[in-house]
Design an enzyme around this catalytic site. Structure first.
Site, PDB file in Angstrom:
ATOM      1  N   ASP A 155      32.743 114.723 -80.831  1.00 50.62           N
ATOM      2  CA  ASP A 155      33.113 114.382 -82.340  1.00 50.62           C
ATOM      3  C   ASP A 155      33.971 115.635 -82.016  1.00 50.62           C
ATOM      4  O   ASP A 155      34.256 116.263 -83.111  1.00 50.62           O
ATOM      5  CB  ASP A 155      33.122 113.857 -82.982  1.00 50.62           C
ATOM      6  CG  ASP A 155      32.464 111.904 -82.792  1.00 50.62           C
ATOM      7  OD1 ASP A 155      33.330 111.256 -83.377  1.00 50.62           O
ATOM      8  OD2 ASP A 155      31.041 112.663 -82.149  1.00 50.62           O
ATOM      9  N   GLY A 164      27.960 116.831 -83.655  1.00 48.40           N
ATOM     10  CA  GLY A 164      28.202 116.574 -82.393  1.00 48.40           C
ATOM     11  C   GLY A 164      29.312 117.482 -81.466  1.00 48.40           C
ATOM     12  O   GLY A 164      30.567 117.238 -82.251  1.00 48.40           O
ATOM     13  N   SER A 198      27.945 104.978 -81.063  1.00 37.95           N
ATOM     14  CA  SER A 198      27.679 103.710 -81.716  1.00 37.95           C
ATOM     15  C   SER A 198      28.593 102.376 -81.100  1.00 37.95           C
ATOM     16  O   SER A 198      27.759 100.791 -81.676  1.00 37.95           O
ATOM     17  CB  SER A 198      27.799 103.717 -82.742  1.00 37.95           C
ATOM     18  OG  SER A 198      26.559 104.864 -83.763  1.00 37.95           O
ATOM     19  N   MET A 208      27.057 108.869 -75.234  1.00 38.65           N
ATOM     20  CA  MET A 208      26.724 108.089 -76.365  1.00 38.65           C
ATOM     21  C   MET A 208      27.172 107.956 -77.309  1.00 38.65           C
ATOM     22  O   MET A 208      27.778 108.953 -77.881  1.00 38.65           O
ATOM     23  CB  MET A 208      24.936 108.561 -77.085  1.00 38.65           C
ATOM     24  CG  MET A 208      24.011 107.964 -75.216  1.00 38.65           C
ATOM     25  SD  MET A 208      22.454 107.930 -76.019  1.00 38.65           S
ATOM     26  CE  MET A 208      21.669 107.831 -74.324  1.00 38.65           C
ATOM     27  N   HIS A 215      22.034 110.773 -81.763  1.00 40.77           N
ATOM     28  CA  HIS A 215      22.047 111.225 -83.292  1.00 40.77           C
ATOM     29  C   HIS A 215      20.709 112.130 -83.340  1.00 40.77           C
ATOM     30  O   HIS A 215      19.878 112.722 -84.038  1.00 40.77           O
ATOM     31  CB  HIS A 215      21.985 110.409 -84.391  1.00 40.77           C
ATOM     32  CG  HIS A 215      23.241 109.568 -84.017  1.00 40.77           C
ATOM     33  ND1 HIS A 215      23.821 108.206 -84.107  1.00 40.77           N
ATOM     34  CD2 HIS A 215      24.851 109.212 -84.448  1.00 40.77           C
ATOM     35  CE1 HIS A 215      24.514 107.435 -84.014  1.00 40.77           C
ATOM     36  NE2 HIS A 215      25.741 108.552 -84.270  1.00 40.77           N
ATOM     37  N   GLY A 274      24.620 106.207 -88.957  1.00 35.61           N
ATOM     38  CA  GLY A 274      23.875 105.268 -88.779  1.00 35.61           C
ATOM     39  C   GLY A 274      24.113 104.610 -87.000  1.00 35.61           C
ATOM     40  O   GLY A 274      25.249 105.014 -86.410  1.00 35.61           O
TER      41      GLY A 274
HETATM   42  P1  AMP Z   1      28.381 108.812 -85.680  1.00 39.56           P
HETATM   43  O1  AMP Z   1      27.795 108.338 -86.827  1.00 39.56           O
HETATM   44  O2  AMP Z   1      29.335 108.542 -85.105  1.00 39.56           O
HETATM   45  O3  AMP Z   1      29.533 109.597 -87.334  1.00 39.56           O
HETATM   46  O4  AMP Z   1      28.029 110.833 -85.815  1.00 39.56           O
HETATM   47  C1  AMP Z   1      27.513 112.018 -86.327  1.00 39.56           C
HETATM   48  C2  AMP Z   1      27.001 112.474 -85.703  1.00 39.56           C
HETATM   49  O5  AMP Z   1      26.284 112.407 -84.612  1.00 39.56           O
HETATM   50  C3  AMP Z   1      28.266 113.545 -85.539  1.00 39.56           C
HETATM   51  O6  AMP Z   1      28.197 115.062 -85.869  1.00 39.56           O
HETATM   52  C4  AMP Z   1      28.761 112.931 -84.157  1.00 39.56           C
HETATM   53  O7  AMP Z   1      28.911 113.924 -83.248  1.00 39.56           O
HETATM   54  C5  AMP Z   1      27.034 113.066 -83.822  1.00 39.56           C
HETATM   55  N1  AMP Z   1      26.727 112.114 -81.810  1.00 39.56           N
HETATM   56  C6  AMP Z   1      27.348 111.022 -81.910  1.00 39.56           C
HETATM   57  N2  AMP Z   1      27.021 111.222 -80.707  1.00 39.56           N
HETATM   58  C7  AMP Z   1      26.871 111.835 -80.153  1.00 39.56           C
HETATM   59  C8  AMP Z   1      26.345 111.920 -78.350  1.00 39.56           C
HETATM   60  N3  AMP Z   1      26.427 110.755 -77.649  1.00 39.56           N
HETATM   61  N4  AMP Z   1      25.635 113.523 -78.722  1.00 39.56           N
HETATM   62  C9  AMP Z   1      26.120 114.467 -79.557  1.00 39.56           C
HETATM   63  N5  AMP Z   1      26.063 114.045 -80.840  1.00 39.56           N
HETATM   64  C10 AMP Z   1      26.585 112.955 -81.036  1.00 39.56           C
END
Ligand code: AMP
Length: 282
Positions: free
Chosen positions: A150, A147, A186, A184, A37, A31
């Site tokens: 990560d 993404g 969170s 980017m 995202h 989130g």
């Molecule tokens: P998170 O909410 O941080 O656990 O991320 C959820 C998904 O979004 C994961 O697969 C991340 O790698 C992807 N994600 C987070 N930030 C980015 C970004 N800046 N560009 C592309 N994908 C992202």
């Protein structure tokens, strides 16, 4: 767009979609959504009939002294992003829904969780693989969208899906960045404007490393040293690691060859920033 909180309700919705031969795309997140995202959500919708977003701040992937309780949460704003990404279902389970009393089972990908971020975040990847496996079992998507930001998480999940014969495809999508190059995240909301400026050196150092390799540099120690100096020049002196590894296996490189991943983790104020670049070297 439906917001579903219970496992039984989402399983029912998935069963109905499957009966109608719908292709299912899935984007797992914690989130506090942003454009990164959103890029995954758009791809999921474009390539599938039913696009599912999960929002779950997974306590099992946070260490004792990490930011589980303060991790940013904003469901209302996430719903706006979900609408922009044309999400069909948001799965928004509670912690007890995912881990009821007496929960005991974990999924672990060995070795790949002992490098890069692994030693700095013991138990983190075990928490990630466990929750992603659970969500994948609940949603049974045709494709999961992750993404590249990560990179270690994505490589580990790909390996888990392959090793456990999960009938799901994994697609890894490009990192979306701020204008100044900062990936980017969170957690960027922890940064002050000054810290955001400082943090812009991180991607610059990764790009410089990539360019040096493309120009013929093959000495890993010199590449890492150059990156360290660049990052330190902005007053950032808490570098967890800078490493060059094989992009798929995450094994340390003996020579700069094949699929190369240059990855790092650097603290900027309260935020631990991770980023990486990938390149193919002949
Ligand atoms: P998170 O909410 O941080 O656990 O991320 C959820 C998904 O979004 C994961 O697969 C991340 O790698 C992807 N994600 C987070 N930030 C980015 C970004 N800046 N560009 C592309 N994908 C992202």
């Amino acid at each position: 767009m439906q917001v579903i909180k219970s496992t039984s309700a989402i399983k029912k919705a998935i069963r109905i979609a499957r009966k109608r031969k719908k292709k299912i795309g899935f984007v797992p997140t914690m989130g506090f959504l942003h454009e990164g995202h959103l890029s995954l959500l758009r791809k999921s919708k474009k390539e599938n009939d039913l696009s599912v977003l999960s929002i779950f701040v997974n306590p099992k992937q946070f260490g004792k002294n990490e930011d589980f309780s303060t991790y940013p949460r904003d469901l209302k704003n996430d719903e706006l992003f979900a609408k922009m990404g044309k999400v069909d279902i948001i799965f928004y389970p509670s912690v007890v829904e995912m881990y009821p009393k007496g929960y005991l089972t974990y999924v672990e990908v060995e070795e790949m969780d002992r490098v890069l971020c692994g030693p700095f975040r013991p138990g983190h990847f075990k928490g990630v693989t466990t929750v992603v496996m659970k969500l994948t079992n609940i949603i049974s998507p045709d494709t999961i969208y992750l993404g590249q930001k990560d990179a270690q998480q994505a490589a580990i999940i790909e390996k888990m899906i392959k090793d456990l014969n999960v009938p799901t495809q994994v697609k890894i999508c490009p990192t979306i960045r701020e204008k100044n190059g900062l990936a980017m995240s969170s957690r960027n909301m922890y940064l002050t404007p000054h810290e955001k400026n400082q943090a812009s050196i991180i991607y610059k150092s990764l790009r410089a490393a990539k360019n040096n390799i493309l120009k013929g540099e093959r000495n890993i120690a010199s590449i890492v040293q150059m990156m360290r100096s660049m990052i330190a020049s902005q007053g950032l002196d808490r570098i967890d690691y800078i490493d060059c590894v094989d992009a798929r296996t995450l094994k340390p490189l003996t020579a700069v060859q094949g699929s190369v991943l240059i990855a790092l983790a650097v603290w900027v104020g309260r935020a631990r920033i991770i980023d990486n670049v990938r390149l193919q070297v002949k």
